[in-house]
Design an enzyme around this catalytic site. Sequence first.
Site, PDB file in Angstrom:
ATOM      1  N   HIS A  83      15.663   3.644  -1.997  1.00  0.00           N
ATOM      2  CA  HIS A  83      15.894   4.079  -0.476  1.00  0.00           C
ATOM      3  C   HIS A  83      16.316   2.812   0.292  1.00  0.00           C
ATOM      4  CE1 HIS A  83      14.014   8.083  -1.009  1.00  0.00           C
ATOM      5  NE2 HIS A  83      13.115   7.672  -1.499  1.00  0.00           N
ATOM      6  N   SER A 115      13.337   7.889  -6.884  1.00  0.00           N
ATOM      7  CA  SER A 115      12.590   7.302  -5.783  1.00  0.00           C
ATOM      8  C   SER A 115      11.278   7.001  -6.334  1.00  0.00           C
ATOM      9  CB  SER A 115      12.221   8.741  -4.822  1.00  0.00           C
ATOM     10  OG  SER A 115      11.377   8.218  -3.677  1.00  0.00           O
ATOM     11  N   GLU A 119      11.369  -6.702   8.521  1.00  0.00           N
ATOM     12  CA  GLU A 119      10.896  -7.921   8.978  1.00  0.00           C
ATOM     13  C   GLU A 119      11.609  -9.069   8.005  1.00  0.00           C
ATOM     14  OE1 GLU A 119       6.655  -7.982   8.918  1.00  0.00           O
ATOM     15  OE2 GLU A 119       6.361  -5.929   9.414  1.00  0.00           O
TER      16      GLU A 119
END
Length: 286
Positions: A186, A144, A162
Site C-alpha cells: 500500500h 498486502s 514522517e
Amino acid sequence: MLQLESQTSKTQMPQSTQTAILVIGGAEDKIHGREILQTFFYRSGAEDAVLAIVPSASREPVLMGERYHRIFQDMGAKEIEVLDIRDRDQGSDPNYLNFIERCTGVFLTGGDQLRLCGLLAETPVMERISDRVRAKEIALAGTSAGAAVMGYHTIGGGGSGESPNRSLVDMTFGLGMIPEIVVDQHFHNRNRMARLLSALAMHPDLLGIGIDEDTCAIFEQDGTIQVMGSGTVNIIDASELSHTNQPEVRANDPLSLHGLRLHVLCHGDRYHLYKRQVLDSLAREP
C-alpha cells in the site's frame, strides 16, 4: 525458519530465492480485469490449477477465504481449498499437508502480517510450501500482509508520513521466501516511503521493495522482477550507502542516509534482483 543469507554480490546468483512468486501491494482488482489474479491463476496452471488459499492473516478468515475461492472458481480453477489455519497445531494437519503436496499454487491473503507469521512460521505446512516454491514446483502469491512476509526481515508495523526515524518502523521476522528483500505494501497510497527508508537504515544489505495498491512485483526464475498493475513498484538500493546516522541518534530523531539509489518502475518495467540494475522494459500495450 530460513536463515538469512549474507549480503549478495551484484553478480552472484544465490540459490536462496526461487521464483513464480507474485508480491502484490494489496487492494488488487477483484472485479473487472483482475489482471494480477489472472496472472497467478495462469502461473498456477490455468484450468489445471489446484489452489490453496491461506487466509490466516485475516481476522475474518472465512469471509476472506470464500472471496478468493469464488474469484478463482469463476476463472475455472480445477480444485481450490481454503487452508483455514487459526492455531499453530493446524499447521501440522495431515489433510492440509496432503493438499500442499498436490497443489500447483498457494495464495496468502491480506490482514495482519504479525498474525500470519505467528500462525505459519516454521510449521510443517509452511515449510513444505517453502520447499516446493524453491523447487520451482508451485506458484506463490501474497497480497498486502501476504506480501509483507516474503522477506526474512519484515516490517511488522509502524507509522507513515514522517521523516525517516528509528521509531517509525517495527521490524520482525517473516517467512523468508525471498531473503534478499524487505517489502512495504500500500506504498504511495499510505505514504510509506519514510517507513521503508527507516527499515533500510537498519538493514542496508537488503533491497527495499515498496509496492502500490493493485500492483505486483513478479519474481521470475532468472532473477528478474517484472512489474504489472496500475501503480508503481519502488526499488531502493542501499548497497552503496555511504553514511547513516542510524546507530547514533535517538529513536525519534530524523535519519540521514547518503548514497541511496531509487528506481520507480511501472507496468512492463523489469529489474534484476541480483545484478541490482534496471533491465530493458517489456513491450507495453497502449
